[in-house]
Design a protein around this motif. Structure first.
Motif: not given
Length: 690
Positions: A570-574
């Motif tokens: 999710l951090d990479r998506v952000a």
């Protein structure tokens, strides 16, 4: 005539085999009821498979040696008389009861299951729609148990042809044992391979189970001579029964791969008991197995097996999906056994004794079998569609809530492989000519937020693109794994959406709205879960490294590891959205209820349907900090938490102020979703601004 079941007198009759049938059916039914201390009771099906192979392959061999051929019409007529009438009766009664107990969608599913039963494809149907046999969601499938009958009949559609071909091509009996041994070895190899790569296929498919029938058949063809010493038979039978008992008491689907290697235990235990009977029909364990009560239960085993699962599933469905040991014992144990006795006396015995004219000859039996199949097919087809048009009286209030759901754009589909994405024109909401400024991305929880999004889109003149795929988190390098499957389609869909966002960001899109049932992917058996599903890290090619047979909740798919994968992905998506100059609003998880709310309200009253605030806080305890940490690291991310609209300090309410809040345990009604628009409006406005 109604009487205590007694075996037919025959010089070839072995009462110990009926005793083994009794053990098999008792273990399976106790397992399905949930009797404590018998976690491996499901191996009763494996006992049945070995017994079937032993008996039927032995009879076919005798016919081959006596006549040099096989009478296929007579063989299949015997199978129809043995299985068909009782199966038809139970299926038709289940369809009728399903109309009175099940809601229309569940009745439609039951009709599809019944059609799979009569086409001998129930195992394929449940492999596709039930996935994991050990999943608690299978409690509510009335015809789930017919998968084993489908496997058996698929085997016997092919096995007599293979036997006859081997007998004639190989010059007689000498070719039979090698043929059977080859089937056993090839099938067992397939069973092991699939068990550790695609467990549902190993469990449900006939080629992976054929070796169990072949093992029984091979034993029937071995030249067992009566032993002069009773000790040999007693030792074999005692050892076999001990192995069976250990299998039933010690095996546990939650901590092992099944079938895998462990299925050898019930198979070998059954073979040892059968071999002991061949050495000495009067061995001591055999006398116990051949006692009156064991043989009676063995004779009733088929009908008891047929009746127990529909009664359990329908009872649990009516009780909002809950297990209750006493109720289940009375339904699946006592009532099912009584119905089995009636079925044995009034249906099974008259048919097998050919007292009914339509079963008097082989030809008439084959026609009767076809007629029964057509009848069940037609009734099942009616059961699929009639309840929706003419629902059972008294269900209107429940159906009204179930139908209170988002009106989604037509033609915005979820393709089987996750791609290609539906045309944008088919997935837009908001005013017709409004600029496309937001994308709603997530799973089914994104869809239950759509009524709120639709109101805000109309009020603010904004176009929203829907990109939702049920059962799939919006992560581009993490894959849900569970039910013996890697959901590669989720990765395909997410990567396609991210690629689409790159082009949309250049044409006026400003933000992404993300509502996801994160607990459903992080190895937590939350209320309403179909199963436990974990998250696995995926490489650039979409490959995942997961040990064993992908048992979610274990090893690399446990809760801690799944949460780590979720947080990092999710951090990479952000970060990717930030690089595209797109904002991201993460909606915190809504409370989940302990029971399906519409049925609970109708059958138990509101007080039984609410969730405690402490339980809801535990549900969200691991997820909410991850969302907040992602927001703290990225200026383009904010979190919206609606908890205050659902809960006070003590209770989270399933319904309040005349509004039923949930369609089931975790999906909001459209009415509830719309009430949240004023609270969400500030973040909606923030997300759509450049």
């Amino acid at each position: 005539m109604l009487a205590f079941p007694r075996p037919a007198s025959s010089a070839f009759y072995r009462p110990d085999i009926d005793g083994l049938r009794a053990i098999a059916v008792l273990s399976v039914i106790a397992y399905h009821i949930g009797v404590p201390g018998l976690p491996g009771g499901f191996v009763g099906v494996d006992i049945f498979f070995v017994l079937s192979g032993f008996l039927i392959s032995g009879l076919l061999r005798q016919e081959l040696l006596a006549t040099g051929s096989l009478g296929f019409a007579a063989f299949f007529a015997r199978r129809i008389r043995r299985l068909g009438p009782a199966l038809m009766l139970v299926t038709l009664v289940t369809l009728l009861a399903g109309y009175m107990v099940l809601l229309p969608d569940a009745a439609n599913t039951l009709g599809r299951e019944a059609r799979a039963v009569v086409t001998l494809s129930a195992n394929h149907h449940f492999m596709k729609h039930a996935f994991d046999y050990f999943n608690t969601a299978t409690d509510l499938k009335p015809l789930l148990h017919t998968w084993s009958l489908a496997v058996e009949e698929q085997y016997y559609l092919l096995w007599p042809l293979l036997m006859l071909g081997a007998y004639r091509a190989g010059g007689g009996e000498k070719a039979l044992r090698p043929t059977l041994l080859a089937v056993l070895l090839l099938s067992f190899a397939a069973c092991l391979s699939l068990s550790y790569s695609d467990m549902p296929k190993a469990f449900y498919l006939m080629p992976a189970r054929a070796w169990e029938f072949a093992a029984g058949g091979l034993l029937a063809w071995l030249p067992l001579r009566h032993s002069r010493s009773a000790w040999h038979a007693n030792a074999l039978a005692g050892g076999g029964l001990a192995i069976l008992l250990c299998s039933i008491v010690l095996l546990d689907e939650h901590s092992m791969v099944f079938p895998g290697w462990v299925v050898l235990l019930p198979v070998c235990g059954t073979l040892l008991v059968l071999a002991a009977g061949g050495l000495d029909p009067h061995h001591a364990p055999g006398r116990l197995l051949g006692s009156r009560w064991f043989t009676a239960l063995g004779l009733l085993s088929y009908s008891w097996y047929l009746w127990h699962q529909p009664l359990l599933a329908l009872g649990r469905y009516y009780d909002v999906g809950q297990r209750d040991l006493l109720r289940d014992f009375l339904l699946g144990g006592v009532l099912a056994l009584f119905l089995a006795w009636l079925t044995y006396c009034l249906v099974e015995q008259p048919v097998r004794q050919r007292r009914w004219r339509c079963f008097a000859t082989d030809k008439s039996t084959l026609w009767a079998g076809l007629a029964m199949s057509v009848l069940v097919w037609l009734v099942a087809s009616a059961a699929m569609y009639m309840p929706k048009k003419y629902p059972w009286p008294g269900y209107q209030a429940i159906l009204q809530v179930k139908q209170d759901q988002a009106q989604l754009p037509p033609g915005c589909d979820m393709p089987e492989r996750g791609v290609p994405l539906s045309p944008q024109a088919s997935c837009r909401i908001g005013p017709a000519h409004a600029p496309l400024q937001l994308l709603a991305w997530g799973d089914s929880h994104t869809d239950h937020a759509m009524p709120m999004y639709q109101l805000l889109a109309q009020a603010q003149g904004v176009g929203i693109l829907r990109r939702a795929y049920h059962g799939c988190p919006p992560l581009v390098d993490a894959v849900p794994v569970g039910e013996g499957k890697v959901r590669s389609w989720c990765l395909n869909h997410s990567r396609a959406v991210m690629a689409e966002l790159a082009s949309l960001s250049r044409s006026g899109l400003h933000g992404v709205l993300m509502n996801v049932r994160w607990n459903g992917y992080t190895a937590l058996p939350v209320a309403g879960s179909a199963s436990i599903t974990g998250l696995a890290q995926a490489d650039a090619q979409g490959n995942v490294a997961v040990a064993g047979a992908m048992l979610a909740g274990v090893g690399q798919l446990d809760r801690a590891h799944s949460l780590q994968v979720m947080a990092a992905s999710l951090d990479r998506v952000a970060s990717q959205l930030a690089a595209l100059r797109l904002k991201l609003v993460l909606l915190a998880p809504e409370p989940e209820m302990p029971l399906s709310v519409p049925e609970c309200l109708a059958r138990r009253g509101a007080a039984a349907c609410h969730a405690s605030r402490a339980d809801v806080d535990r549900q969200r305890a691991a997820i909410l900090p991850i969302l907040q940490q992602v927001a703290s690291r990225h200026a383009n991310v904010r979190v919206w938490d609606p908890i205050a609209r659902f809960c006070d300090a003590q209770t989270c309410y399933a319904a309040a102020a005349g509004v039923v809040r949930y369609q089931d345990q975790n999906h909001l009604t459209a009415s509830m979703s719309r009430t949240l628009q004023a609270d969400f409006a500030p973040l909606f406005s923030w997300a759509r601004q450049p």
